[in-house]
Design an enzyme around this catalytic site. Sequence first.
Site, PDB file in Angstrom:
ATOM      1  NE  ARG A 102      48.828  40.245  46.503  1.00 41.51           N
ATOM      2  CZ  ARG A 102      47.598  39.982  46.057  1.00 41.51           C
ATOM      3  NH1 ARG A 102      46.900  39.011  46.592  1.00 41.51           N
ATOM      4  NH2 ARG A 102      47.071  40.692  45.080  1.00 41.51           N
ATOM      5  CG  HIS A 129      45.960  45.804  44.347  1.00 35.44           C
ATOM      6  ND1 HIS A 129      47.035  45.260  43.668  1.00 35.44           N
ATOM      7  CD2 HIS A 129      45.005  44.822  44.388  1.00 35.44           C
ATOM      8  CE1 HIS A 129      46.736  44.018  43.320  1.00 35.44           C
ATOM      9  NE2 HIS A 129      45.524  43.730  43.737  1.00 35.44           N
ATOM     10  CD  GLN A 132      42.264  44.443  40.555  1.00 34.01           C
ATOM     11  OE1 GLN A 132      42.724  43.368  40.899  1.00 34.01           O
ATOM     12  NE2 GLN A 132      41.382  44.564  39.572  1.00 34.01           N
ATOM     13  CG  ASP A 220      38.476  45.597  48.055  1.00 32.90           C
ATOM     14  OD1 ASP A 220      38.258  44.383  47.818  1.00 32.90           O
ATOM     15  OD2 ASP A 220      39.579  46.016  48.459  1.00 32.90           O
ATOM     16  CB  CYS A 260      39.969  44.211  42.967  1.00 27.28           C
ATOM     17  SG  CYS A 260      39.702  44.015  44.738  1.00 27.28           S
ATOM     18  NE  ARG A 288      45.802  42.571  38.659  1.00 22.42           N
ATOM     19  CZ  ARG A 288      45.978  42.025  39.868  1.00 22.42           C
ATOM     20  NH1 ARG A 288      44.944  41.677  40.593  1.00 22.42           N
ATOM     21  NH2 ARG A 288      47.208  41.865  40.370  1.00 22.42           N
TER      22      ARG A 288
HETATM   23  N1  NVA Z   1      41.586  44.995  49.814  1.00 22.35           N
HETATM   24  C1  NVA Z   1      41.803  43.613  49.480  1.00 22.35           C
HETATM   25  C2  NVA Z   1      42.176  43.487  48.047  1.00 22.35           C
HETATM   26  C3  NVA Z   1      42.408  42.074  47.581  1.00 22.35           C
HETATM   27  C4  NVA Z   1      42.807  41.990  46.148  1.00 22.35           C
HETATM   28  C5  NVA Z   1      42.897  43.037  50.360  1.00 22.35           C
HETATM   29  O1  NVA Z   1      43.894  43.734  50.597  1.00 22.35           O
HETATM   30  O2  NVA Z   1      42.742  41.919  50.855  1.00 22.35           O
HETATM   31  N1   CP Z   2      42.502  41.171  42.841  1.00 18.91           N
HETATM   32  C1   CP Z   2      43.578  40.488  43.270  1.00 18.91           C
HETATM   33  O1   CP Z   2      44.651  41.056  43.483  1.00 18.91           O
HETATM   34  O2   CP Z   2      43.359  39.164  43.426  1.00 18.91           O
HETATM   35  P1   CP Z   2      44.325  38.095  44.127  1.00 18.91           P
HETATM   36  O3   CP Z   2      44.348  38.450  45.607  1.00 18.91           O
HETATM   37  O4   CP Z   2      43.677  36.780  43.868  1.00 18.91           O
HETATM   38  O5   CP Z   2      45.692  38.203  43.539  1.00 18.91           O
END
Ligand code: NVA
Ligand code: CP
Length: 305
Positions: A102, A129, A132, A220, A260, A288
Amino acid sequence: MKHLLKMLDLSREEIIDILNLADQLKYENKNGIEHHLLKGKTLGMIFQKSSTRTRVSFETGMYQLGGQALFLSNRDLQIGRGEPVQDTARVLSRYIDCIMIRTFAQKEVEDLANYGSIPVINGLTDFCHPCQVLADLMTIREFKGRFDGLKMCYIGDGNNMANSLIVGGLKVGMEVSVACPEGYRPDPQVLEFAAQYGDKFFMTDVPIEAAKDADVLFTDVWTSMGEEAETEKRKLAFKGYQINDEIMAAAKEDAMVQHCLPAHREEEITEKVFEAHADEIFEEAENRLHAQKAVMVKVMSGKDE
Ligand code: NVA
Ligand code: CP
């Protein structure tokens, strides 16, 4: 399938294959059937951003598959002190069987895959993502029983979630509509991909137009990880880009809602809509685990190469 880097790389058949395996693993998991398909394997999980779901579902999933997972935080790895990702990739390839990462730049994930010799799974970048969205597609199929003839709507920031949902939704055969404010549209590469689908893809800056007759509604956060300095500016830009009663009234009567998570109530979604659709949203979070187990089996067992 060697890696999972972005939805754009997957064929419709590969997506359906992952979802079918995920359904099977979920059924087995619920019925206490052990499936140690990755016995003796190790997954390294590199996190350069925070996580609740991704970290816990990958770590638990690997344990359920008979393997182990290593949590490798940016604060502890030499990558955080400037060791190039190309070197990290070549070193980790000699110890472990798969890397989940990540991070911010999509290029970093692609570099890990190119320089290393083991599968790489994208656990979220600024661009996309995919883990997800595989769980999201699994949840839609679970609740609706099909993809054909469904309309999926996304309201909000044209971010990583929007990019992956557009590609995933169109690939499996849904109609996709998106409402984003000007200046916050999805990535040009994604819009170019979507253009091939003609009137199956619709983009507007008016949320209620996008929501019309939708079967599934997504949103989101207005401010993603790494964008915190823009929070106040974004609150103004996204005012009105919210899933609320008015949006639900424009969608089909039996429309489902997905998020998500984490969710910011009264920003991108009202508390009322969130709680009314909590069953679907938390099933999505659970999925997930199952979807990622399927991805790990596909990339680590080498059966699909
Ligand atoms: N768009 C959000 C998704 C988190 C799972 C982020 O990147 O923070
Ligand atoms: N939806 C998701 O990816 O959650 P986290 O940021 O908690 O991993």
